[in-house]
Design a protein around this motif. Structure first.
Motif, PDB file in Angstrom:
ATOM      1  N   GLY A 274      -8.635   3.875   0.147  1.00  0.00           N
ATOM      2  CA  GLY A 274      -8.115   3.106   1.273  1.00  0.00           C
ATOM      3  C   GLY A 274      -6.646   3.424   1.444  1.00  0.00           C
ATOM      4  O   GLY A 274      -6.180   4.496   1.042  1.00  0.00           O
ATOM      5  N   ALA A 275      -5.913   2.499   2.041  1.00  0.00           N
ATOM      6  CA  ALA A 275      -4.470   2.681   2.145  1.00  0.00           C
ATOM      7  C   ALA A 275      -3.797   2.191   0.865  1.00  0.00           C
ATOM      8  O   ALA A 275      -2.826   2.782   0.397  1.00  0.00           O
ATOM      9  N   LEU A 276      -4.331   1.088   0.312  1.00  0.00           N
ATOM     10  CA  LEU A 276      -3.722   0.504  -0.885  1.00  0.00           C
ATOM     11  C   LEU A 276      -4.197   1.200  -2.158  1.00  0.00           C
ATOM     12  O   LEU A 276      -3.593   1.038  -3.211  1.00  0.00           O
TER      13      LEU A 276
ATOM     14  N   ASP B 192      -4.808  -4.897   4.289  1.00  0.00           N
ATOM     15  CA  ASP B 192      -5.398  -6.071   3.649  1.00  0.00           C
ATOM     16  C   ASP B 192      -4.420  -6.616   2.612  1.00  0.00           C
ATOM     17  O   ASP B 192      -3.480  -5.934   2.205  1.00  0.00           O
ATOM     18  N   PRO B 193      -4.702  -7.833   2.126  1.00  0.00           N
ATOM     19  CA  PRO B 193      -3.789  -8.405   1.133  1.00  0.00           C
ATOM     20  C   PRO B 193      -3.786  -7.648  -0.192  1.00  0.00           C
ATOM     21  O   PRO B 193      -2.754  -7.605  -0.863  1.00  0.00           O
ATOM     22  N   ASP B 194      -4.927  -7.092  -0.605  1.00  0.00           N
ATOM     23  CA  ASP B 194      -4.947  -6.369  -1.885  1.00  0.00           C
ATOM     24  C   ASP B 194      -6.064  -5.315  -1.856  1.00  0.00           C
ATOM     25  O   ASP B 194      -6.919  -5.323  -0.968  1.00  0.00           O
ATOM     26  N   PRO B 195      -6.075  -4.401  -2.832  1.00  0.00           N
ATOM     27  CA  PRO B 195      -7.054  -3.291  -2.809  1.00  0.00           C
ATOM     28  C   PRO B 195      -8.498  -3.753  -2.899  1.00  0.00           C
ATOM     29  O   PRO B 195      -9.387  -3.112  -2.333  1.00  0.00           O
TER      30      PRO B 195
ATOM     31  N   ILE C  92       3.397   2.749   3.775  1.00  0.00           N
ATOM     32  CA  ILE C  92       2.673   1.501   3.551  1.00  0.00           C
ATOM     33  C   ILE C  92       3.434   0.330   4.159  1.00  0.00           C
ATOM     34  O   ILE C  92       2.843  -0.563   4.786  1.00  0.00           O
ATOM     35  N   GLU C  93       4.720   0.351   4.022  1.00  0.00           N
ATOM     36  CA  GLU C  93       5.524  -0.726   4.594  1.00  0.00           C
ATOM     37  C   GLU C  93       5.362  -0.754   6.119  1.00  0.00           C
ATOM     38  O   GLU C  93       5.220  -1.812   6.734  1.00  0.00           O
TER      39      GLU C  93
END
Ligand code: SF4
Length: 375
Positions: free
Chosen positions: A12-14, A86-89, A76-77
């Motif tokens: 994903g992104a995270l 999303d809030p977390d991975p 990411i920022e």
């Protein structure tokens, strides 16, 4: 043949993925849509922090390529600032959701997709396998039945909502009010029933029986995605799903973008498409019938370049032929069987008929000219 590396998670992104051309950052647009400002912002960020190329994945996600460890934090920022993360991975991984691009403002899909997103985003949700996904396919007709998903919302013959476990020919009647809770209950049923299976269809194929209330026949999909104008905007094709930042910025000027799993984007309200290099607007273009993964050298596991050979082979395809070219046996770009699959090996190309990239080949050690003769 060298065995491809299995990563065991969906990037994903995270939780990005290292590839041959740098880090790949995969954005999962909420509800399958990017507002114009978001699409334009992604183009700006990808130009500044990536190598200028993006991919539209077979699950309707957008990947920024060529990111470095140094540029990743700023990227990411920027994505977080635009509300794209999303809030977390764990939540990002679980929010694996395809949405029909043909939803209408004020329709049920516009209610169901965010509600399912919300349910999947709750802390402590089911720890679903990485590839396990959902499809909200509740337009007038089903269009996502051939795309990867494990739990689907569709319509029955009378237009009512049904919940479908992938691999079953029947579904369960639900309503707008009950659909999301029922979808989550079906995900829990999968987790409680499975042994080693990671996908719903594999679980059903192993002999698992769905609850008795899954008895409503599904409607078989007849939709074939093609570029062109629709009442909702313009559908445009992207060869191999590749999208240079300039193209993304240009499309963002036209309207919001709806993601699809078909290497196509629906540009909302567009009535006059820009003449942008790389956009496929002709439904007869044979590149629409060729799927080719990233391949070497941008994918570290690639055993050959895939896209140049795809461009060479495409004009030789018959009007009904579909071709998958894979840089290794992993078959990322088309994990299912295809009528024709060409897989790169350390010893030329394998040609597989009616199979996946890892299936036994009909011919081995081929050059591109050999493949043209064999098509
Ligand atoms: S199938 Fe293609 S993209 Fe996937 S690992 Fe192999 S070379 Fe890379």
């Amino acid at each position: 043949m060298t065995a491809p590396e299995v990563k065991g998670y969906c990037p994903g992104a995270l939780r990005p993925m290292q590839s041959g051309d740098g880090i790949v950052v995969r954005i999962r647009p909420f509800n399958g849509r990017l507002r114009r400002a978001q699409a334009d912002g992604i183009a700006t960020l990808a130009a500044a922090h990536g190598n200028g190329m993006l991919d539209l994945s077979s699950r309707g996600n957008l990947q920024i390529r060529g990111v470095t460890e140094k540029s990743y934090p700023a990227l990411i920022e920027g994505l977080r600032h635009m509300g794209l993360l999303d809030p977390d991975p764990e939540i990002e991984s679980r929010r694996n959701l395809l949405v029909t691009p043909f939803w209408q403002t004020g329709g049920e899909t516009e209610t169901l997709a965010p509600a399912l997103t919300e349910a999947l985003s709750q802390p402590g949700g089911p720890a679903l396998p990485g590839k396990f996904g959902f499809a909200v396919d509740t337009g007038r007709e089903a269009v996502l039945q051939t795309a990867s998903a494990d739990i689907r919302l569709e319509r029955d013959a009378g237009g009512g909502l049904i919940l479908v476990a992938d691999g079953s020919g029947k579904g369960k009647l639900v309503t707008t009010e009950t659909a999301i809770a029922e979808a989550m209950a079906l995900a829990e049923w999968f987790m409680d029933t499975r042994t080693s299976e990671t996908r719903m269809a594999a679980l059903l194929a192993s002999g698992a029986s769905l609850p008795a209330d899954h008895f409503v026949p599904r409607q078989q999909q007849s939709y074939v995605p093609t570029p062109g104008y629709t009442p909702l905007g313009a559908m445009v094709g992207l060869a191999f799903g590749q999208l240079p930042v300039k193209t993304l910025a240009s499309l963002a000027k036209q309207g919001g973008l709806r993601m699809t799993p078909w290497r196509m984007l629906l540009v909302e309200s567009a009535r006059d498409l820009p003449d942008v290099k790389g956009l496929i607007t002709d439904s007869g273009n044979p590149l629409l019938r060729v799927v080719a993964c990233t391949g070497a050298p941008d994918c570290a596991q690639g055993l050959a370049k895939t896209r140049p050979i795809a461009r060479k082979l495409a004009p030789h395809l018959g009007p009904d032929q579909m071709l998958h070219i894979s840089g290794c046996a992993k078959g990322c770009a088309h994990p299912r069987a295809a009528p024709l699959t060409v897989t790169a090996t350390t010893d030329g190309f394998d040609l597989i008929r009616n199979g996946r990239a890892s299936d036994p080949p009909a011919q081995t050690g081929l050059s591109s000219d050999d493949i043209i003769k064999a098509l």
